[in-house]
Design a protein around this motif. Structure first.
Motif, PDB file in Angstrom:
ATOM      1  N   ILE A  27      40.176  51.572 105.860  1.00 25.89           N
ATOM      2  CA  ILE A  27      41.454  52.318 105.583  1.00 25.89           C
ATOM      3  C   ILE A  27      41.902  53.315 106.533  1.00 25.89           C
ATOM      4  O   ILE A  27      41.455  53.965 107.328  1.00 25.89           O
ATOM      5  N   THR A  28      43.203  52.867 107.041  1.00 21.97           N
ATOM      6  CA  THR A  28      43.578  53.544 108.313  1.00 21.97           C
ATOM      7  C   THR A  28      45.198  54.428 108.039  1.00 21.97           C
ATOM      8  O   THR A  28      45.852  54.305 108.900  1.00 21.97           O
ATOM      9  N   THR A  29      45.308  54.652 106.842  1.00 20.39           N
ATOM     10  CA  THR A  29      46.559  55.519 106.733  1.00 20.39           C
ATOM     11  C   THR A  29      46.173  56.865 107.116  1.00 20.39           C
ATOM     12  O   THR A  29      45.101  57.423 106.898  1.00 20.39           O
ATOM     13  N   GLY A  30      47.347  57.881 107.450  1.00 20.62           N
ATOM     14  CA  GLY A  30      46.844  59.121 107.751  1.00 20.62           C
ATOM     15  C   GLY A  30      46.500  59.046 109.187  1.00 20.62           C
ATOM     16  O   GLY A  30      46.522  58.328 110.037  1.00 20.62           O
ATOM     17  N   LYS A  31      45.804  60.325 109.398  1.00 13.13           N
ATOM     18  CA  LYS A  31      44.993  60.512 110.697  1.00 13.13           C
ATOM     19  C   LYS A  31      44.066  59.570 111.167  1.00 13.13           C
ATOM     20  O   LYS A  31      43.437  59.141 109.810  1.00 13.13           O
ATOM     21  N   GLN A  32      44.005  59.164 112.233  1.00 11.56           N
ATOM     22  CA  GLN A  32      42.889  58.094 112.734  1.00 11.56           C
ATOM     23  C   GLN A  32      41.509  58.879 113.066  1.00 11.56           C
ATOM     24  O   GLN A  32      41.694  59.551 113.910  1.00 11.56           O
ATOM     25  N   ASN A  58      37.503  55.561 105.537  1.00 10.86           N
ATOM     26  CA  ASN A  58      38.615  55.820 106.489  1.00 10.86           C
ATOM     27  C   ASN A  58      38.109  56.608 107.836  1.00 10.86           C
ATOM     28  O   ASN A  58      39.087  56.839 108.661  1.00 10.86           O
TER      29      ASN A  58
END
Length: 224
Positions: A27-32, A58
């Motif tokens: 899951i790669t939404t928002g901050k990495q 994530n």
């Protein structure tokens, strides 16, 4: 530094300051975000990497290999002697590993486009995680210490309180730990609180190990 030796691990990456395994976030939404896990003395990069499937999806999980060889497939961040009844570290090797880890974190952030790195480890890996987080807090968002301690040797190097105010810390330690007794965790908690850090502190009825109960607690903590 001792030269590293090859293991049969086909997925071992060799392009940065340390050799490492990596499991990308799904899951790669928002901050990495990434969780970097440092193994204990006498182990290797495959040990804590096996925990990746129990951690939040994530997070990219990265597991590097310690630079010092102890034997076939056995590595360390520094040599340690327990013959006196308390751990005596190789100070020069610890300082060398500290610098290599610092370099590796910067390389990993750049190569994998990461916004935040949480640094954690077991036993000696927890010790190194404490050291990096407390002396160079700008490198990491948080520290996870499983069955570790804070070295007396690095305390003069610890950053000022103002620079530590945003550092998150998770501590888990077994009350039956015969290798690094639980008093080390309690001392670390008090020391961190004196620095203005309020760690998420957990004692478990276990030995020198990471249990399923610990993994549940740390996964919940990482999701916050």
């Amino acid at each position: 530094m001792a030269a590293t030796i090859e293991t049969p691990e086909n997925n071992l990456n060799k392009d940065l300051a340390l050799r490492y395994l990596i499991k990308p976030a799904t899951i790669t939404t928002g901050k990495q975000k990434a969780l970097m896990l440092l193994h204990g003395v006498g182990s290797n990069e495959q040990d804590l990497f096996s925990l990746a499937k129990y951690l939040p999806t994530n997070y990219t999980v990265i597991s590097p290999r310690g630079p010092f060889i102890l034997g076939e497939g056995r590595f360390a961040w520094y040599q340690v002697d327990f013959s006196s009844g308390k751990p005596e570290i190789n100070v020069a090797q610890e300082a060398q590993s500290r610098e290599i880890i610092r370099e590796f974190i910067g390389q990993v952030k750049e190569k994998h486009k990461l916004d935040e790195v949480y640094l954690g480890g077991f036993s000696q890996g927890a010790i190194m995680s404490y050291t990096i987080g407390l002396t160079q807090p700008e490198l990491v968002a948080g520290v996870l210490a499983f069955s570790g301690r804070i070295l007396q040797e690095i305390r003069p190097l610890v950053a000022e309180k103002a620079l530590l105010k945003d550092l998150r810390v998770f501590i888990a330690h077994g009350t039956q730990d015969g290798t690094l007794p639980v008093h080390y965790a309690r001392e670390a908690k008090t020391y961190l609180e004196d620095l203005g850090i309020k760690p998420s502190y957990h004692e478990f009825n276990a030995g020198h190990q990471i249990t399923g109960e610990v993994l549940t607690a740390v996964s919940d903590w990482l999701k916050i």
